[in-house]
Design an enzyme around this catalytic site. Structure first.
Site, PDB file in Angstrom:
ATOM      1  N   SER A 126       9.091 -20.328  79.011  1.00 53.45           N
ATOM      2  CA  SER A 126      10.321 -20.364  79.790  1.00 53.45           C
ATOM      3  C   SER A 126      10.069 -21.083  81.107  1.00 53.45           C
ATOM      4  O   SER A 126       8.910 -21.318  81.489  1.00 53.45           O
ATOM      5  CB  SER A 126      10.763 -18.924  80.064  1.00 53.45           C
ATOM      6  OG  SER A 126      11.883 -18.898  80.922  1.00 53.45           O
TER       7      SER A 126
ATOM      8  N   THR B 165      22.502 -19.952  81.125  1.00 48.35           N
ATOM      9  CA  THR B 165      21.627 -19.036  81.875  1.00 48.35           C
ATOM     10  C   THR B 165      22.293 -18.530  83.160  1.00 48.35           C
ATOM     11  O   THR B 165      23.190 -19.167  83.701  1.00 48.35           O
ATOM     12  CB  THR B 165      20.276 -19.710  82.182  1.00 48.35           C
ATOM     13  OG1 THR B 165      19.723 -20.208  80.962  1.00 48.35           O
ATOM     14  CG2 THR B 165      19.266 -18.771  82.792  1.00 48.35           C
TER      15      THR B 165
END
Ligand code: DON
Length: 591
Positions: free
Chosen positions: A465, A400
């Protein structure tokens, strides 16, 4: 937001202070040493880009200098990250992007999260009544959701772009053809994953030597296939990704995986739609913190933690002190317990966001904190609007990327973008890596009592998320800061730590990012960052009932803070940018 000499002294003492190096690791988490490259605050008057790789920052700055908007720069940065930080994010993944319009003073959230295929089932990650081992679920086609980045960027570009779409792909296309030196972090990540990558032919051919060790650090890495893919999307627009040869290659790779085939179809790709979501906001010490609503749990948990901390005088506690680490970890426990139970895709399950953020509810939750004793394993509360739910069991490991940008017109972007785990599903098509975002769903659809998990797999649904791209506004509604981080479930902690550093401890952005990481989720374990632990902290936490783990805690926070008008003390520029010393990022702008 300014750094005071006292605060600076505390932080320097904290960072330089006696550290313990006890090695302990939480169950099932491999150790990813983050390293530490000291960074200094960067200042600029006109614009700024802060991202996880200097080549990506350069691409963004180039676009801003050509007259591009913050959103244009974000697209150029994302294309470059696909090339130079392929382990973390890319066009095969998904993202949340918050856009602030400097003129209209409006914040909008774009949701480019991956979706589960129409053929997905709640039990697809279960085998003989048990969830698959995480990496077995990750590797192959089953974990791949319909990528959302390109479609979301096209939607946001139509609204906020200034330069032509195709121009934004140019820097990444050029570098993919010319080649770039394989970075130390990419090399390290390849080393960790080499064994698994080795059996996945496409990705191994690109990043590994024939003996399955990583290509050398600094060696020239070209990616002509990605250059061709980016050219196709630059010319044909988002549709060129979601239909035709690129879509066919994605579907083929997913469905034909030899051991773990997935269920994506051409129809899933053609039907992908990004969403515009209204940001959620909450108060903290007279400021307003805003971010993405569910299906991200990130901002809800950040706002809950801050809403709980607001009942304590955090400014009085020294950063990294026993009281600060104990208090903030306890606040995390309360927020994570709710997150685990209540957050899922709001288009599929009801999520009691209003109840979770209610001031009275957070006050009542804050009263559960005892400064002398850890609560251990936290229990979820009963916010208004809650339905009976089982507990989620989705884990996550390092990848990420976060990007913060401001342009000359005061437009700003906070984008956290991901292919989920390091190197995603380990499937590479047409020069980019496919995500494993579907393992962000709970692998188990129900708990032991048969209660449905809010974040269970369902067709067309978006996995929960933790990403929390965040804006901070002052009482006049002006932007004070824009921040965000990778880090899976820990993202919430990295964002809170930085905001507490900026707001309570009055640190500048780099010092706030540098603060030692620590935190807790839903167990009795409190993690403290290896190499930063002040003497006495570990024993002090243990005496209050924490199970202490000294581990590598690998944030990757990039932030930009409004530093006052040009010429004012500290007088170095209107915008101050910082990048996490634990990764390769930088901040750069035009003075
Ligand atoms: O969306 C999420 O929250 C995760 N897929 C993010 C994964 C991540 O940050 C990995 N860690 N560094």
């Amino acid at each position: 937001m300014r750094i005071t000499p006292l605060a600076l002294a505390v932080v320097l003492a904290t960072l330089a202070g006696p550290a313990t190096h006890v090695s302990a690791q939480t169950a099932s988490q491999p150790e990813f040493p983050s390293g530490w490259t000291p960074k200094t605050t960067q200042y600029a008057n006109r614009d700024m880009v802060a991202a996880a790789n200097p080549l990506a920052v350069e691409a963004g700055v180039t676009i801003l200098r050509r007259g591009g908007s913050a959103l244009d720069a974000a697209i150029a940065v994302q294309m470059m990250l696909t090339l130079v930080e392929p382990q973390s994010s890319g066009i095969g993944g998904g993202a949340f992007l918050l856009h602030y319009d400097g003129k209209g003073r409006k914040l909008v959230g774009y949701d480019g999260r991956e979706t589960a295929p129409a053929a997905a089932t709640p039990d697809q990650f279960m085998k003989l009544g048990k969830p698959l081992a995480f990496m077995d679920a990750v590797t192959g086609g089953l974990s791949v959701g319909t990528p959302g980045v390109i479609s979301m960027m096209a939607m946001a570009h139509a609204k906020h772009g200034k330069l032509p779409w195709a121009a934004l792909f140019q820097p990444a296309i050029e570098l993919a053809e010319k080649g770039f030196p394989l970075s130390p972090r990419l090399h390290t990540m390849l080393g960790f994953m080499a064994q698994r990558l080795c059996t996945e032919k496409a990705v191994a051919a690109h990043y590994l030597k024939p003996d399955c060790t990583p290509k050398d650090q600094g060696s020239l890495l070209k990616n002509p296939e990605l250059a061709a893919t980016l050219r196709t999307i630059a010319k044909g627009g988002a549709q060129a990704f979601y239909r035709g040869p690129i879509a066919e290659a994605i579907v083929n790779a997913v469905r034909s995986h030899p051991t773990n085939p997935g269920r994506l179809t051409l129809e899933d790709l053609a039907g992908y739609t990004p969403k515009v979501r209204e940001p959620i906001c909450g108060p903290y010490r007279g400021l307003r913190i805003c971010g993405m609503p569910p299906e991200s749990s990130g901002t809800v948990a950040v706002l809950q933690t801050l809403g709980i901390l607001e009942h304590f005088d955090v400014a009085k506690l020294a950063p990294s002190s026993l009281d600060a680490v104990h208090l903030i970890s306890e606040a995390y426990r309360l927020a994570y317990a709710d997150r685990q139970k209540f957050i899922g895709d709001p288009d599929f399950v009801s999520v009691p966001v209003t109840g979770l953020l209610d001031a009275g509810y957070l006050k009542q939750r804050s009263s559960l904190i005892n400064m002398e004793r850890s609560m251990g394993v936290p229990v979820a509360g009963a916010p208004a609007g809650a339905e009976p739910r089982g507990l989620d069991d989705s884990p996550s490991l390092p990848s990420t990327s976060h990007v913060s940008i401001v342009d000359r017109d005061g437009n700003m972007v906070a984008m956290t973008t991901t292919i989920e785990n390091g190197f995603g599903s380990l499937q590479m098509v047409k020069g980019f890596i496919l995500n494993n975002q579907l393992t962000d769903f709970s692998l188990s659809p129900t708990d032991a009592e048969g209660r449905p998990v809010a974040n269970r797999v369902e067709p067309g649904k978006r996995p929960r998320s933790s990403m929390a791209p965040s804006f901070v506004f002052n009482a006049s509604g002006d932007v004070e800061a824009v921040v965000g981080s990778p880090g899976g479930g820990n993202i919430i902690q990295y964002v809170v730590k930085t905001l507490v550093g900026l707001v309570d401890w009055k640190l500048d952005i780099q010092a706030a990012i540098d603060l030692p990481n620590f935190g807790a989720q839903t167990s009795a374990t409190t993690e403290v960052e290896k190499g930063t632990v002040l003497s006495g902290l570990q024993a002090g936490l243990a005496a209050r009932g924490h199970t202490v783990a000294v581990v590598d805690i690998n944030s990757g926070l990039q932030g930009i803070v409004f530093n006052g008008k040009r010429g004012k003390a500290p007088g170095k520029g209107k915008w101050a940018g910082g990048a996490d010393p634990r990764r390769e990022g930088t901040a750069k702008g035009t003075r």
